[in-house]
Design an enzyme around this catalytic site. Sequence first.
Site, PDB file in Angstrom:
ATOM      1  CG  ASP A   7      -1.865   1.133   1.309  1.00  0.00           C
ATOM      2  OD1 ASP A   7      -2.668   1.268   0.373  1.00  0.00           O
ATOM      3  OD2 ASP A   7      -1.810   1.907   2.287  1.00  0.00           O
TER       4      ASP A   7
ATOM      5  CD  GLU B 235      -2.215   3.051  -3.321  1.00  0.00           C
ATOM      6  OE1 GLU B 235      -3.170   3.772  -3.604  1.00  0.00           O
ATOM      7  OE2 GLU B 235      -1.994   2.655  -2.153  1.00  0.00           O
TER       8      GLU B 235
END
Lengths: 601, 601
Positions: free
Chosen positions: A260, A297
């Site tokens: 993330d 990400e």
Amino acid sequence: MNNKPTPGVRFKENRAEIAVWAPHAKKAAIVLNDGNMLDLNPKDHGYWVLNTPALRPGDGYRFKLDGGEPLPDPASLSQPDGVHGASRAVDLHQFNWTDTGWQNPDLEQYLIYELHTGTFSQAGTFDGVAEKLGYLKDLGVTAIEIMPVAQFPGGRNWGYDGVFPYAVQNTYGGARGLAKLVDACHQHGIAVILDVVYNHFGPEGNYMGSYGPYFTGKYHTPWGDALNFDDAWCDEVRHYFIRNVLMWFRDFHIDALRLDAVHAIKDFGAKHILKEIRENVDELMAQTGRKHHLIVELDLNDPIFIDPAEKRGYGMDAQWIDEFHHALRVTAGEKRDGYYSDFEGIAHLAKSYNSAYVYDGIYSPGRLKTFGAKANDNPGSQFIVFSQNHDHVGNRMLGERSSKLFSFEMQKLMAGAVMVSPFIPMLFMGEEWAEPNPFQYFVSHTDPELADAVRKGRKAEFASFHTEEEAPDPQAVETFNSSKLQWDLLNKEGHRQMLGFYQALIRIRKQLPALATLNRKNLKTIVNETEKTLLLQRWHGGQSVFCLMNFSDGERPVSFPENAACSIVLNSADTEWNGPGRAAAGYIRPQSIIIYESSNV
Amino acid sequence: MNNKPTPGVRFKENRAEIAVWAPHAKKAAIVLNDGNMLDLNPKDHGYWVLNTPALRPGDGYRFKLDGGEPLPDPASLSQPDGVHGASRAVDLHQFNWTDTGWQNPDLEQYLIYELHTGTFSQAGTFDGVAEKLGYLKDLGVTAIEIMPVAQFPGGRNWGYDGVFPYAVQNTYGGARGLAKLVDACHQHGIAVILDVVYNHFGPEGNYMGSYGPYFTGKYHTPWGDALNFDDAWCDEVRHYFIRNVLMWFRDFHIDALRLDAVHAIKDFGAKHILKEIRENVDELMAQTGRKHHLIVELDLNDPIFIDPAEKRGYGMDAQWIDEFHHALRVTAGEKRDGYYSDFEGIAHLAKSYNSAYVYDGIYSPGRLKTFGAKANDNPGSQFIVFSQNHDHVGNRMLGERSSKLFSFEMQKLMAGAVMVSPFIPMLFMGEEWAEPNPFQYFVSHTDPELADAVRKGRKAEFASFHTEEEAPDPQAVETFNSSKLQWDLLNKEGHRQMLGFYQALIRIRKQLPALATLNRKNLKTIVNETEKTLLLQRWHGGQSVFCLMNFSDGERPVSFPENAACSIVLNSADTEWNGPGRAAAGYIRPQSIIIYESSNV
């Protein structure tokens, strides 16, 4: 791999190997469920360890530092009573794996389906996901991406509020449930990507500060102090996360991780933590002979993250490309506010097909600065694209999916635009049947003050939008329930045809080498900004594929390829897909995509 | 080079080109000394500009934003009345340069002399420096490094409290004085390095915040919020510093910049600001045909800063190596506390000869983390070494130079250790004659509260040291005066011989190809930790040089090179250098260095 102890509890020859990092403690002990307490022994670099037969798999335990309150284990594998409860020892060797024949495909073969365990099925568990693997296999996806499963407060959460990176959410089915799901996926020929969060901890149940300097005040992040990847004691914090990566791959047979928001991982040291993770994963792969992918990400448009070590890169295998999403949605009619404000529609969509990054060293009016660098030499398999995902759906006040925002025809066009790209496509659960339910922001904090703060924060965030409607209450169980997929829609009119269209798209993408081969050099785009049409040509060997997309509300002439003998492989306007039917020869319907194949080029 | 306006005032064809960046202002004007006010015109990206004949060279002016108080120009070239006064327009073309024949040498030829303008001469001005250029030429140094000259509060400051990066300190002689000095240096064959500070502004007279977001709260530095190199509006902040670099090179004929503490420049963007500075300097060099070097002070041990763009480096030409200094001084007997605690003496000194970085990816107990990476492929000319500098002298409570801390013999040994290294040597003014005066920390803030705070801070910093003595008052004029060099010592016994020794060392370094050629591959060290001796062998072509250093307090046998026909080139124990005289054949005196040459190897 260094020789620091693995944090938490591992079992070896019927004895528990216990380790906890608490560099400032003068004394550390493990408190067993029967009330017995065993002192831990200090080791180098602030670790406390014990090898004992007294702790057995399934036993509850906590740690006690300097005679303070007993606390859960920062590397707990199980929190059966939630984030504030005791940790439970788990023997990771006890699961009987049946996936010995499984081979994780190369990323180029990935076709990803992102899902949230709690809302994917009515049960909201790993077992609920496992029941649908046959369906997913028929759909044609080759990998599922599971939103974070690290233990979070309560039972309802996207997963980004996790506070026990090593513990699998108890309400989903815990460690055993996850292992069972991964094993079943592999039986179905489906790879598993796990979403992990190494940039912050959730606001409730974070006991890390009681143990050691896991955070540093050197950098600010949207969640407060940054995790400590480059300040004093960072070796041990890095070790904690590196071992976490290795655990998922080795002990849970996870095929790939999605890390993330790695732009919020602040590391100015000479070896970036991602590079060190890469090296450790390479070492693991050399040991086991298995393949694992690292996907990030990333909101920096800096290819140093995905370039290999030879190019001084951090060696991540792939990254998400939100800019493709933004450009696509603005092209499809999304209002240009918030993070869409930087996107000009079809020219930017074409740029993303060509360059992956739209902002690749040019001035970004939204950011008020020049942004990004070029990523021209990175293969298409390093970029993951989508027309919606949990974030861009769920960060809307009402959490509307594309099904509520775009026409049926436009939804098909958007799906096509993703599927013909030279990148790895990702679907968000339910989009393949135009699920009308929203995917809203939901939490279930057990601390009432925090729950209230989140509720108010969410309201304030959207105070200036949609004044006619109210932001749903994130803490309400209905917000969670109304975000669940409605599987009974699958055979209903419209939904059935949408699913069929997705299946056809996926089949075509796999079958045509010009689409399946992610060669970014063999690609051309022709944009007509006035007509709102985009022609994407891709080729491989003797095959050429022309994808004509009409984002306008009118029929448009097909002005290409003048001399090629082309055949239509797919036309989203066909009645088979509940469309209006094909336009007259030489024309393309509004909001539609036609894929042509030619072998004469 | 982009087409943004150059900040400040420039003259072209008898008109002033005025530009100031104030992106949040609704109105901006220039206030002339006669009280007249002229409105500036808004331009893209928050600039305000005016082209006018009304402002003439020598005129005072300020800027007025949104009707507020008139403030000095952030890019002022002159602050004749100090940091709070009006700015004065300067025509940089008016200086008559006489250095057309000057060619800046390659870094390999640099032999640096660091000086502080205020304390180098009795006058404390650029003219005071210029008077000694003949002396410096005779000494043999090829470059002077001038501590920062950007306008600071009052008349006494090391220079790191500068608040006008474009303005040359008025008490030193201002822009014209600096240009004159540079021109004179070039006449003497001496290159000029200017120390510039791009990581913070001083605590008094910093008006930047009134103009725009020059700072960002994203990162903490020892001086507060970091300069904004990667947040919104950073393009203009970057432009401000890039143009500053170009000004020094183009308008002041500066040969090299030394960028202060670049580890405190926080930039997570896809193009590091140092890389962008490099590109702009390359462009300037291509335009002018002149050569300029970029040197950084760096405490990260990360070669990405000095690697070229082909290796994805930031392309800095060289960096300071404080670790050589630390290792050398601990070897010479410095107490292992503070930043010396990580240094083990002679083995680390040998490591630095071999690897430049001592902490090159190993665990640093002082930092409590693994630190650095290897810099094995970087040439020796990329590393600058010294046995003392302004920082390590002045950061001591009493500011003692080596002359007060080490024996005469040890001082010579330390000088030798620096001069025989495969790196670029740097001296700190006065060390060549063992100047006994200290170099203390001094300021002259005009804000009494700030002066008091600095005074107290300095006392508190040293509260636990040297309890028998008091930290000198930084604000007191005596602290400044007692830090001045005593040029009358030059011909005094001891001092004279030390100077002779330095001259001999420098001559030998230049004359022997094995020393002058900074080839790190042609180098070997043999350390005897018990005997505290280090043998450094360097070679080039048929020549080999053996440098035997004895850091112990006893005579040591010379056990090498057993079969080589060596001749002694220099022996620091010689009576010529006020030493005790040579030891018996086969021995080396305590605290001494012998340099041997052999052409048979």
